[in-house]
Design an enzyme around this catalytic site. Structure first.
Site: not given
Length: 157
Positions: A44-46, A49
């Protein structure tokens, strides 16, 4: 303590990628998106970003800069940023100073285990340092597009 819209954003200063320390005052005269996410190199964080990266030119056209924040070290951030070619800086907040300033550390549950963690959140600070918008408990899909549409409404003076 929750933040108040249309009031001064909390002043901050933190270590960032590019071997620098960035502060809110560095962005005076420009709008700023500051997004908090749990951890580098997670799906999710990738994706979040990458979504900011893919829309970065549009944010720049809207005179809005982007910063990402997590508890990861500057070294981990530097590798994460390079791997995904993020054109914006990432701030390291290992002691959760920024996270607490922006009230994004909350009790979370995962597989029945409770822990204090970063709640995915995004903040829009205008060119005068006023907090204009905030999104909490963010779902990644479609989020960056919503933030961009909102950022376009705030023209730096």
């Amino acid at each position: 303590m929750p933040l108040t819209l249309n009031k001064k954003a909390p002043a901050f200063s933190a270590a960032a990628t590019g071997d620098q320390t960035l502060s809110l005052k560095d962005f005076k005269g420009k709008n700023l998106i500051i997004y908090f996410y749990p951890k580098d190199n997670t799906p999710g964080c990738t994706q979040e970003g990458q979504d900011f990266r893919d829309n970065y030119t549009k944010f720049k056209r809207a005179k809005t800069l982007v910063l990402g924040v997590s508890r990861d070290s500057v070294r981990v951030h530097t590798n994460f940023r390079a791997k995904h070619e993020f054109p914006f800086d990432l701030l390291s907040d290992p002691d959760e100073t920024l996270c607490k300033l922006f009230d994004v550390i909350h009790l979370k549950k995962n597989y029945g285990k409770e822990y204090m963690g970063i709640v995915r959140s995004t903040f829009l600070i205008d060119s005068k340092g006023i907090l204009r918008e905030q999104w909490t408990n963010v779902r990644v899909k479609g989020h960056v597009e919503e933030v961009l549409a909102t950022a376009k409404q705030y023209k730096p003076e």
